[in-house]
Design a protein around this motif. Structure first.
Motif, PDB file in Angstrom:
ATOM      1  N   VAL A 161      -5.277 -10.737 -13.947  1.00 41.21           N
ATOM      2  CA  VAL A 161      -3.901 -10.553 -14.419  1.00 41.21           C
ATOM      3  C   VAL A 161      -3.180  -9.616 -13.454  1.00 41.21           C
ATOM      4  O   VAL A 161      -3.608  -8.477 -13.244  1.00 41.21           O
ATOM      5  N   VAL A 162      -2.112 -10.126 -12.846  1.00 43.35           N
ATOM      6  CA  VAL A 162      -1.325  -9.294 -11.919  1.00 43.35           C
ATOM      7  C   VAL A 162       0.172  -9.360 -12.226  1.00 43.35           C
ATOM      8  O   VAL A 162       0.944  -8.536 -11.735  1.00 43.35           O
ATOM      9  N   SER A 163       0.587 -10.346 -13.026  1.00 40.67           N
ATOM     10  CA  SER A 163       2.017 -10.560 -13.224  1.00 40.67           C
ATOM     11  C   SER A 163       2.459 -10.177 -14.631  1.00 40.67           C
ATOM     12  O   SER A 163       1.993 -10.735 -15.617  1.00 40.67           O
ATOM     13  N   ARG A 164       3.369  -9.203 -14.712  1.00 40.28           N
ATOM     14  CA  ARG A 164       3.944  -8.844 -16.017  1.00 40.28           C
ATOM     15  C   ARG A 164       4.663 -10.038 -16.618  1.00 40.28           C
ATOM     16  O   ARG A 164       4.471 -10.373 -17.789  1.00 40.28           O
ATOM     17  N   LYS A 165       5.484 -10.705 -15.796  1.00 38.86           N
ATOM     18  CA  LYS A 165       6.341 -11.778 -16.301  1.00 38.86           C
ATOM     19  C   LYS A 165       5.549 -12.982 -16.785  1.00 38.86           C
ATOM     20  O   LYS A 165       5.842 -13.542 -17.834  1.00 38.86           O
ATOM     21  N   VAL A 189       2.272  -0.431 -12.396  1.00 41.79           N
ATOM     22  CA  VAL A 189       2.184   0.278 -11.118  1.00 41.79           C
ATOM     23  C   VAL A 189       1.086  -0.393 -10.294  1.00 41.79           C
ATOM     24  O   VAL A 189       0.040  -0.774 -10.826  1.00 41.79           O
ATOM     25  N   ASN A 190       1.359  -0.598  -9.036  1.00 40.96           N
ATOM     26  CA  ASN A 190       0.348  -1.177  -8.141  1.00 40.96           C
ATOM     27  C   ASN A 190      -0.547  -0.080  -7.594  1.00 40.96           C
ATOM     28  O   ASN A 190      -0.105   1.039  -7.361  1.00 40.96           O
ATOM     29  N   THR A 191      -1.804  -0.430  -7.387  1.00 41.69           N
ATOM     30  CA  THR A 191      -2.721   0.556  -6.817  1.00 41.69           C
ATOM     31  C   THR A 191      -3.779  -0.152  -5.980  1.00 41.69           C
ATOM     32  O   THR A 191      -4.063  -1.328  -6.198  1.00 41.69           O
ATOM     33  N   ALA A 192      -4.325   0.569  -5.011  1.00 36.10           N
ATOM     34  CA  ALA A 192      -5.475   0.062  -4.270  1.00 36.10           C
ATOM     35  C   ALA A 192      -6.733   0.775  -4.753  1.00 36.10           C
ATOM     36  O   ALA A 192      -7.817   0.578  -4.221  1.00 36.10           O
ATOM     37  N   ASP A 193      -6.613   1.607  -5.795  1.00 36.56           N
ATOM     38  CA  ASP A 193      -7.722   2.452  -6.256  1.00 36.56           C
ATOM     39  C   ASP A 193      -7.513   2.814  -7.730  1.00 36.56           C
ATOM     40  O   ASP A 193      -6.881   3.820  -8.050  1.00 36.56           O
ATOM     41  N   LEU A 194      -8.062   1.983  -8.631  1.00 36.26           N
ATOM     42  CA  LEU A 194      -7.874   2.210 -10.070  1.00 36.26           C
ATOM     43  C   LEU A 194      -8.406   3.561 -10.534  1.00 36.26           C
ATOM     44  O   LEU A 194      -7.798   4.227 -11.373  1.00 36.26           O
ATOM     45  N   LEU A 203       9.818   3.584 -29.654  1.00 38.28           N
ATOM     46  CA  LEU A 203       9.140   2.330 -29.313  1.00 38.28           C
ATOM     47  C   LEU A 203       8.049   2.023 -30.333  1.00 38.28           C
ATOM     48  O   LEU A 203       7.418   2.937 -30.869  1.00 38.28           O
ATOM     49  N   ASP A 204       7.816   0.732 -30.561  1.00 35.98           N
ATOM     50  CA  ASP A 204       6.737   0.333 -31.469  1.00 35.98           C
ATOM     51  C   ASP A 204       5.392   0.295 -30.741  1.00 35.98           C
ATOM     52  O   ASP A 204       4.357   0.501 -31.345  1.00 35.98           O
ATOM     53  N   PHE A 205       5.440  -0.026 -29.463  1.00 37.81           N
ATOM     54  CA  PHE A 205       4.226   0.095 -28.652  1.00 37.81           C
ATOM     55  C   PHE A 205       4.594   0.133 -27.170  1.00 37.81           C
ATOM     56  O   PHE A 205       5.769  -0.078 -26.799  1.00 37.81           O
ATOM     57  N   TYR A 206       3.599   0.447 -26.345  1.00 36.26           N
ATOM     58  CA  TYR A 206       3.838   0.672 -24.920  1.00 36.26           C
ATOM     59  C   TYR A 206       2.611   0.182 -24.161  1.00 36.26           C
ATOM     60  O   TYR A 206       1.493   0.528 -24.505  1.00 36.26           O
ATOM     61  N   VAL A 207       2.829  -0.658 -23.159  1.00 44.81           N
ATOM     62  CA  VAL A 207       1.730  -1.118 -22.312  1.00 44.81           C
ATOM     63  C   VAL A 207       1.966  -0.596 -20.897  1.00 44.81           C
ATOM     64  O   VAL A 207       3.019  -0.826 -20.312  1.00 44.81           O
ATOM     65  N   PHE A 208       0.987   0.128 -20.389  1.00 43.67           N
ATOM     66  CA  PHE A 208       1.033   0.601 -19.001  1.00 43.67           C
ATOM     67  C   PHE A 208      -0.054  -0.143 -18.238  1.00 43.67           C
ATOM     68  O   PHE A 208      -1.236  -0.061 -18.589  1.00 43.67           O
ATOM     69  N   ALA A 209       0.348  -0.918 -17.230  1.00 45.39           N
ATOM     70  CA  ALA A 209      -0.620  -1.719 -16.482  1.00 45.39           C
ATOM     71  C   ALA A 209      -0.746  -1.196 -15.059  1.00 45.39           C
ATOM     72  O   ALA A 209       0.239  -1.139 -14.321  1.00 45.39           O
ATOM     73  N   ALA A 210      -1.961  -0.800 -14.686  1.00 38.14           N
ATOM     74  CA  ALA A 210      -2.257  -0.428 -13.298  1.00 38.14           C
ATOM     75  C   ALA A 210      -2.872  -1.658 -12.639  1.00 38.14           C
ATOM     76  O   ALA A 210      -3.953  -2.105 -13.015  1.00 38.14           O
ATOM     77  N   THR A 211      -2.135  -2.236 -11.683  1.00 34.36           N
ATOM     78  CA  THR A 211      -2.556  -3.502 -11.093  1.00 34.36           C
ATOM     79  C   THR A 211      -3.213  -3.277  -9.736  1.00 34.36           C
ATOM     80  O   THR A 211      -2.607  -2.703  -8.824  1.00 34.36           O
ATOM     81  N   LYS A 258       0.834  -1.217   0.000  1.00 31.78           N
ATOM     82  CA  LYS A 258       0.000   0.000   0.000  1.00 31.78           C
ATOM     83  C   LYS A 258       0.863   1.259   0.000  1.00 31.78           C
ATOM     84  O   LYS A 258       0.546   2.232  -0.679  1.00 31.78           O
ATOM     85  N   ALA A 259       1.954   1.227   0.750  1.00 39.86           N
ATOM     86  CA  ALA A 259       2.871   2.388   0.758  1.00 39.86           C
ATOM     87  C   ALA A 259       3.374   2.653  -0.665  1.00 39.86           C
ATOM     88  O   ALA A 259       3.578   3.805  -1.057  1.00 39.86           O
ATOM     89  N   GLY A 260       3.537   1.559  -1.420  1.00 41.58           N
ATOM     90  CA  GLY A 260       4.039   1.693  -2.789  1.00 41.58           C
ATOM     91  C   GLY A 260       3.032   2.247  -3.757  1.00 41.58           C
ATOM     92  O   GLY A 260       3.392   2.689  -4.850  1.00 41.58           O
ATOM     93  N   THR A 261       1.751   2.228  -3.382  1.00 46.29           N
ATOM     94  CA  THR A 261       0.719   2.695  -4.315  1.00 46.29           C
ATOM     95  C   THR A 261       0.474   4.192  -4.217  1.00 46.29           C
ATOM     96  O   THR A 261      -0.310   4.738  -4.998  1.00 46.29           O
ATOM     97  N   ASP A 262       1.121   4.855  -3.275  1.00 46.64           N
ATOM     98  CA  ASP A 262       0.913   6.299  -3.115  1.00 46.64           C
ATOM     99  C   ASP A 262       1.672   7.052  -4.207  1.00 46.64           C
ATOM    100  O   ASP A 262       2.891   7.183  -4.158  1.00 46.64           O
ATOM    101  N   ILE A 263       0.930   7.547  -5.201  1.00 44.22           N
ATOM    102  CA  ILE A 263       1.593   8.254  -6.301  1.00 44.22           C
ATOM    103  C   ILE A 263       1.203   9.730  -6.298  1.00 44.22           C
ATOM    104  O   ILE A 263       1.378  10.433  -7.293  1.00 44.22           O
ATOM    105  N   SER A 264       0.707  10.187  -5.150  1.00 40.12           N
ATOM    106  CA  SER A 264       0.155  11.546  -5.097  1.00 40.12           C
ATOM    107  C   SER A 264       1.183  12.627  -5.430  1.00 40.12           C
ATOM    108  O   SER A 264       0.832  13.665  -5.971  1.00 40.12           O
ATOM    109  N   GLU A 265       2.449  12.370  -5.116  1.00 38.77           N
ATOM    110  CA  GLU A 265       3.460  13.415  -5.358  1.00 38.77           C
ATOM    111  C   GLU A 265       4.203  13.225  -6.670  1.00 38.77           C
ATOM    112  O   GLU A 265       5.161  13.931  -6.949  1.00 38.77           O
TER     113      GLU A 265
END
Lengths: 308, 308
Positions: free
Chosen positions: A292-296, A219-224, A247-255, A186-193
């Protein structure tokens, strides 16, 4: 730093990369390599800050480039594209990792990788093999990284070996992975700053396959909702990175770490590859990937298959 | 052999490749993998025959090709060019090795390599790590391979770890490496029944660097003259292989295990690379390399440097 042996994880370092460098530095020093020095290829994220603050450990020095012939030890990665600038001219002494491999060295070296959820699971086995004590601090670093990489043992990347090591680490440290690990996530999901550019670079990896160059950021989140209300800003940051890095394409995953789903943004000329890979149609460049939670294990393989 | 996990060393198998496959099969079975099966990519040489006869062990089955998706474990090599036909479509579960690396796997696997003189030194450490007993037979297989790869601990490839493991293996097996090892090496030098083509293929390795393709073959001998009286026949066999394999050059090294020197034959369009690499002039396609006994440490590196 010519006389040092620099130890570092991948770019956009996550908790496993940072803590594995520190844990490997300790192992090397205990085995007599006084020149071992943990560094990193970027500043720590908030999740890792939670861990280091909890243990009273300083952030490792950040380096951007190494000199020719610098002796290095790689942890939590092996591919040159994910490593330090000028890695091609380094002398790689050791690699400790748990990823897929794309590695060339025209000299002998120590290489240890295992198909487990986290580099620290391998490092724990190395401590045991060499008879080096895992104290509370080292044990908590290991436990933190496993909790991070496996989303508290919930990700499909989790193996029986990770679970076994966690049980032993809980006994050593007295730390409960469910309580501590969720607080840490949860500490890791704080992206406010963070600026959108910073958010997409919290844990971003560059891949190249079949002449296509792409990034998958997570990026991990508790609130999509808190993320997608700013979708346009993220798209702008992603498009700037696509242009800069060609880049040919880009995937951004909010987990979503609470509900174990990921909502993605996919951009770039070859973005249809992503739609085909998951059998989905993008709606306003986004799609929800259930369970889906794992990139790898869950995001990268279908994309690589589609590029074959 | 779909349900088997095939374990094998490199083409033109030497004592380390054959015995490591057998020792790894035993370890896998002890750890519960009942499908583990040691095979080889060519018939055993006379040195290896001496070892297997001494222990009453059958030669492993020789295979030439594997089916798609065959599960395999590689020992004593990692490069596709030195492995089985169709290795690109195998599922590589593990690698245990001590060579330079050129390895790509788009999936996680167990990879353990160390900068030591012999794969068996790594396997000995793995037996200890997993708590699997090294009995007299397994210990003698390990000791034989180390004696072979290090020329009874005289080659510059020998490391402190190899020496330490040999001492422990001598205690376990009651075998003296100096007596047994020299007998074994001498058994390997008997080429009286071999055609020149067979001799150059006893221990031959293919390399590719900077768009150049070349082989370095090595044969041990206690009598250089007995080889070079037949030089013209060897040259014919080498030239046929150059044509067949489209090689840019070919180095055949006859290594005198008594005096620790190597006399080489060098042929092919890019043969001047070899002269430059060692700062020598060939005399009738041959040259004596004083104190050179190791392909890996003393013959290959100067050639690779010259090709850069």
């Amino acid at each position: 730093m010519d006389n040092k042996v620099l130890i570092f994880g991948h770019q956009s370092p996550d908790t496993d990369s940072i803590t594995s460098a520190i844990v490997m530095e300790n192992l090397e020093r205990k085995l007599g390599n006084e020149n071992a020095k943990a560094v990193s290829l970027g500043h720590i994220n908030k999740e890792t800050k939670f861990v280091l603050d909890y243990l009273g450990i300083e952030e490792p020095e950040v380096i951007e480039r190494i000199e020719d012939n610098q002796e290095v030890i790689l942890v939590d990665h092996n591919e040159a594209t994910q490593s330090v600038e000028n890695i091609a001219n380094a002398k790689i002494l050791k690699v400790v990792d748990h990823h897929t491999m794309s590695f060339i060295a025209p000299y002998q070296l120590y290489y240890r990788a295992e198909p487990v959820g986290c580099t620290q699971t391998v490092l724990y086995k190395m401590y045991k093999e060499y008879g080096v004590e895992v104290d509370k601090k080292i044990g908590t670093l290991m436990l933190s990284a496993i909790a991070s990489d496996t989303l508290v043992l919930k990700s499909p990347t989790t193996t029986a070996e990770d679970i076994k090591v966690v049980k032993e680490l809980e006994a050593i440290t007295g730390v409960d992975i469910n309580t501590y690990g969720v607080d840490m996530l949860k500490a890791g999901t704080d992206i406010s700053e963070y600026t959108p550019e910073q958010v997409i670079n919290i844990d971003s990896k560059l891949f190249e396959q079949a002449n296509k160059k792409f990034k998958i950021a997570q990026v991990n989140t508790a609130d999509l909702d808190s993320i997608f209300k700013n979708q346009s800003y993220f798209e702008q940051a992603i498009n700037e990175d696509i242009e800069k890095e060609k880049l040919d394409f880009y995937v951004f995953a909010a987990t979503d770490i609470v509900n174990s789903n990921s909502k993605i943004i996919s951009l770039g000329n070859d973005s249809p590859v992503v739609e085909k890979a998951f059998g989905i149609s993008m709606d306003n460049h986004t799609a929800m990937l259930e369970n889906v939670v794992s990139r790898k294990k869950q995001i990268l393989p279908p994309i690589l298959d589609m590029l074959k």
